[in-house]
Design a protein around this motif. Structure first.
Motif, short mmCIF file in Angstrom:
data_model
loop_
_atom_site.label_atom_id
_atom_site.label_comp_id
_atom_site.label_asym_id
_atom_site.label_seq_id
_atom_site.Cartn_x
_atom_site.Cartn_y
_atom_site.Cartn_z
N UNK A 38 40.53 41.25 41.06
CA UNK A 38 40.79 42.09 42.23
C UNK A 38 40.86 41.26 43.51
N UNK A 39 41.30 41.90 44.56
CA UNK A 39 41.40 41.24 45.85
C UNK A 39 40.07 41.32 46.60
N UNK A 47 32.47 53.13 35.94
CA UNK A 47 32.71 53.87 34.71
C UNK A 47 33.84 53.34 33.87
N UNK A 48 34.58 52.39 34.40
CA UNK A 48 35.64 51.77 33.58
C UNK A 48 35.62 50.26 33.85
N UNK A 49 36.02 49.48 32.86
CA UNK A 49 35.99 48.02 33.05
C UNK A 49 36.90 47.56 34.19
N UNK A 50 36.43 46.52 34.88
CA UNK A 50 37.19 45.93 35.98
C UNK A 50 37.90 44.70 35.43
N UNK A 51 39.21 44.68 35.55
CA UNK A 51 39.99 43.53 35.08
C UNK A 51 39.92 42.44 36.14
N UNK A 103 42.03 33.36 30.39
CA UNK A 103 42.49 33.35 31.78
C UNK A 103 42.33 34.72 32.45
N UNK A 104 41.62 35.62 31.78
CA UNK A 104 41.29 36.91 32.37
C UNK A 104 40.15 37.51 31.57
N UNK A 105 39.52 38.52 32.16
CA UNK A 105 38.44 39.22 31.47
C UNK A 105 38.31 40.62 32.04
N UNK A 106 37.43 41.41 31.45
CA UNK A 106 37.04 42.69 32.03
C UNK A 106 35.53 42.68 32.18
#
Length: 142
Positions: A38-39, A47-51, A103-106
């Motif tokens: 995110x920025x 309540x939901x995963x953050x990418x 190179x990414x996660x949640x």
């Protein structure tokens, strides 16, 4: 009064510290690490995963244990400060390791303000010298 053992201990500790700094993997010139999403200042829903998307320029990504010039792997720091150059990156809930070359996660974070920062580690999870790290961003989970 100082004993010979105390003096030896001080010299050994200083030698180890200097040796660790001297042995740090040199950072590739012009390397640039950043969080693509995110920025900074972003408000995200709980309540939901953050990418979280990792960005990197002038450097390559490889799994832990793979040693190539100008190559490392990502570590995501959550609500903590980055370690200095040539330091082993801890492996705990605040220092997330991506040793498979991700190179990414949640993430799932509780409501509130949180800081995120990326740090590159070498093939053995040590920071580069100088440290290759992103700007620390702040997000709010609501």
């Amino acid at each position: 009064m100082r004993t010979p053992l105390a003096a030896f201990t001080v010299v050994a500790a200083l030698s180890a510290a200097l040796g660790a700094a001297a042995a740090a993997t040199p950072a590739p010139p012009g390397s640039y690490l950043y969080i693509g999403w995110p920025n900074d200042g972003q408000v995200v829903s709980s309540g939901k995963p953050i990418r979280v998307w990792f960005g990197l320029r002038n450097m390559s990504v490889a799994p832990k244990g793979v040693k190539f010039p100008n190559t490392g792997h990502h570590h995501l720091l959550v609500d903590t400060d980055a370690p200095g150059p040539g330091v082993e990156i801890p492996n705990d809930r605040k220092h997330l390791h991506f040793g498979a070359g991700e190179t990414e996660t949640t993430l799932e974070l509780p409501p509130g303000k949180h800081t995120l920062q990326l740090v590159m580690g070498d093939d053995q999870h040590f920071t580069f010298a100088p440290s290759v790290q992103s700007k620390k961003i702040t997000i709010t989970v609501k």
